[in-house]
Design a protein around this motif. Structure first.
Motif, PDB file in Angstrom:
ATOM      1  N   MET A 195       0.643  -0.988  -0.034  1.00  0.00           N
ATOM      2  CA  MET A 195      -0.072  -0.029  -0.030  1.00  0.00           C
ATOM      3  C   MET A 195       0.975   1.337   0.237  1.00  0.00           C
ATOM      4  O   MET A 195       0.700   2.076  -0.697  1.00  0.00           O
ATOM      5  CB  MET A 195      -0.948  -0.061   1.196  1.00  0.00           C
ATOM      6  N   THR A 196       2.010   1.340   0.863  1.00  0.00           N
ATOM      7  CA  THR A 196       2.666   2.252   0.959  1.00  0.00           C
ATOM      8  C   THR A 196       3.477   2.726  -0.212  1.00  0.00           C
ATOM      9  O   THR A 196       3.766   3.651  -0.649  1.00  0.00           O
ATOM     10  CB  THR A 196       3.560   2.445   2.367  1.00  0.00           C
ATOM     11  N   THR A 197       3.907   1.424  -1.033  1.00  0.00           N
ATOM     12  CA  THR A 197       4.668   1.796  -2.123  1.00  0.00           C
ATOM     13  C   THR A 197       3.922   2.502  -3.297  1.00  0.00           C
ATOM     14  O   THR A 197       4.240   3.321  -3.912  1.00  0.00           O
ATOM     15  CB  THR A 197       5.150   0.249  -2.580  1.00  0.00           C
ATOM     16  N   ASP A 245       2.079  -0.374 -10.164  1.00  0.00           N
ATOM     17  CA  ASP A 245       3.229   0.188  -9.825  1.00  0.00           C
ATOM     18  C   ASP A 245       3.835   0.634 -10.975  1.00  0.00           C
ATOM     19  O   ASP A 245       4.677   1.785 -10.893  1.00  0.00           O
ATOM     20  CB  ASP A 245       4.177  -0.804  -8.959  1.00  0.00           C
ATOM     21  N   LEU A 246       4.065  -0.308 -12.077  1.00  0.00           N
ATOM     22  CA  LEU A 246       5.107   0.114 -13.086  1.00  0.00           C
ATOM     23  C   LEU A 246       4.397   0.925 -14.262  1.00  0.00           C
ATOM     24  O   LEU A 246       4.924   2.104 -14.665  1.00  0.00           O
ATOM     25  CB  LEU A 246       5.266  -1.089 -14.116  1.00  0.00           C
ATOM     26  N   LEU A 247       2.996   1.160 -14.434  1.00  0.00           N
ATOM     27  CA  LEU A 247       2.436   2.166 -15.357  1.00  0.00           C
ATOM     28  C   LEU A 247       2.251   3.482 -14.838  1.00  0.00           C
ATOM     29  O   LEU A 247       2.694   4.276 -15.628  1.00  0.00           O
ATOM     30  CB  LEU A 247       0.854   1.713 -15.147  1.00  0.00           C
ATOM     31  N   PRO A 248       2.212   3.773 -13.677  1.00  0.00           N
ATOM     32  CA  PRO A 248       2.379   5.165 -13.094  1.00  0.00           C
ATOM     33  C   PRO A 248       3.870   5.659 -13.022  1.00  0.00           C
ATOM     34  O   PRO A 248       4.192   6.825 -13.339  1.00  0.00           O
ATOM     35  CB  PRO A 248       1.925   5.108 -11.521  1.00  0.00           C
ATOM     36  N   ILE A 249       4.799   4.555 -12.939  1.00  0.00           N
ATOM     37  CA  ILE A 249       6.102   5.173 -13.220  1.00  0.00           C
ATOM     38  C   ILE A 249       6.541   5.242 -14.373  1.00  0.00           C
ATOM     39  O   ILE A 249       7.155   6.236 -15.064  1.00  0.00           O
ATOM     40  CB  ILE A 249       7.235   3.919 -12.802  1.00  0.00           C
ATOM     41  N   TRP A 296      12.892   1.465  -7.547  1.00  0.00           N
ATOM     42  CA  TRP A 296      11.755   0.728  -7.773  1.00  0.00           C
ATOM     43  C   TRP A 296      12.294  -0.616  -8.446  1.00  0.00           C
ATOM     44  O   TRP A 296      11.899  -1.941  -8.357  1.00  0.00           O
ATOM     45  CB  TRP A 296      10.395   1.351  -8.308  1.00  0.00           C
ATOM     46  N   VAL A 297      13.114  -0.193  -9.912  1.00  0.00           N
ATOM     47  CA  VAL A 297      13.330  -1.113 -10.773  1.00  0.00           C
ATOM     48  C   VAL A 297      14.329  -2.163 -10.050  1.00  0.00           C
ATOM     49  O   VAL A 297      14.348  -3.556 -10.252  1.00  0.00           O
ATOM     50  CB  VAL A 297      13.907  -0.419 -11.859  1.00  0.00           C
TER      51      VAL A 297
END
Length: 333
Positions: free
Chosen positions: A87-89, A194-198, A252-253
């Protein structure tokens, strides 16, 4: 070696917790002191990002310390850890993207001014969007509170495991009863959110760099008249956002790649420590960069630091005087 690795994990968690709590506490205090009549949108975004950082370090890293001390993994604690971590990530990535879009639009208005004043109702929409992001992140991660694997089988397996075992990322993991659900939700959906917003954040920061190029060309062409304090704040905040984009993307990556290949790199004794640093590094670094976004927050933090210095000098020399610190009354965003 096992003991040295556990001690390293505990030291890393303690440093990350202290750094994050100190930075976010100063950030929240300085931002709160700048509020006069109502909560500006930029402050609401900073508050949300800071609270997500504090929640990650207090809950996740505290659980990491408990496990590193030697307590066996517990299903309930594992549920709390994986839920809070996920959640926090997501909140960190989403609110960083939100801040980037917010200042990208403001930077576009600085370079290409609007003929009509902006709509004041957008502030209410932003606050509703902030609340919606919190509700969405909690709802998306709720299945982690329901599904968790059986700890007994892994505990008995770890007793005969001779290689350094990362219980934080293998024992404390989720196992869905249905393989299709595990693949669609845990392996695909949670990664995509996570990946799409990045990816979108990369495009937004690319747009910010293009706007900076337009700003420089207008300046060199003697077209630019000048900018006031608020426009200077937007320019400075946009530069900070570009730095935040590089940090959150790289961490993240790197964390994702190592977790996906942890079965092949588990021979390294300090792999868990590296994963902890990559996972909580953004929550410990970003508060000190977010202090630079708003010039009023920077003034409040400087006033706080100067007040602490003068107070310490007063304790050393009781006869000395102390000047009053001017209280700034900033205008709303």
């Amino acid at each position: 070696m096992e003991l040295s690795s556990n001690i390293t994990e505990i030291i890393a968690c303690c440093i990350l917790i202290f750094t994050s709590l100190l930075g976010n506490a100063i950030l929240i205090y300085g931002t709160w002191r700048c509020i006069t009549r109502r909560l500006p949108t930029s402050f609401a975004l900073i508050f949300s990002l800071a609270f997500a950082h504090v929640l990650k370090n207090i809950v996740v890293n505290a659980i990491n310390i408990i496990f590193s001390v030697g307590f066996p993994p517990n299903p309930v604690i594992c549920k709390i850890r994986i839920f809070t971590a996920s959640m926090t990530t997501k909140l960190e990535i989403w609110f960083t993207l939100y801040i980037a879009i917010f200042y990208c639009v403001k930077l576009h208005r600085v370079i290409h001014p609007l003929r009509a004043p902006p709509n004041s109702k957008w502030r209410k929409h932003h606050l509703l969007a902030v609340f919606a992001l919190w509700v969405t992140s909690i709802s998306v991660c709720c299945p982690y509170l329901v599904f968790v694997h059986d700890m007994q089988s892994l505990t008995s397996f770890n007793d005969s495991y001779t290689v350094h075992h990362s219980f934080l990322y293998e024992d404390c993991d989720v196992r869905f009863p249905d393989a299709i659900t595990d693949l669609c939700y845990h392996q695909i959906f949670m990664v995509v959110t996570d990946l799409l917003p990045i990816v979108v954040l990369l495009f937004v920061c690319g747009r910010i760099l293009l706007l900076f190029r337009e700003h420089n060309q207008a300046t060199y062409g003697n077209i630019w008249i000048g900018h006031d304090a608020s426009e200077t704040e937007v320019l400075r905040a946009s530069k900070v956002i570009v730095f935040l984009m590089h940090i959150v993307t790289a961490l993240w990556v790197a964390h994702f790649v190592i977790v996906r290949s942890i079965a092949h790199v588990n021979l390294w004794y300090w792999m868990s420590t590296l994963l902890i640093v990559l996972f909580s590094g953004y929550a410990s670094i970003s508060p000190y960069l977010l202090m630079l976004i708003n010039y009023r927050i920077s003034l409040q933090i400087r006033s706080l630091s100067s007040f602490c210095c003068k107070k310490s000098n007063m304790n050393k020399s009781p006869s000395g005087g102390q000047k009053a610190i001017p209280d700034s009354s900033p205008a709303e965003d």
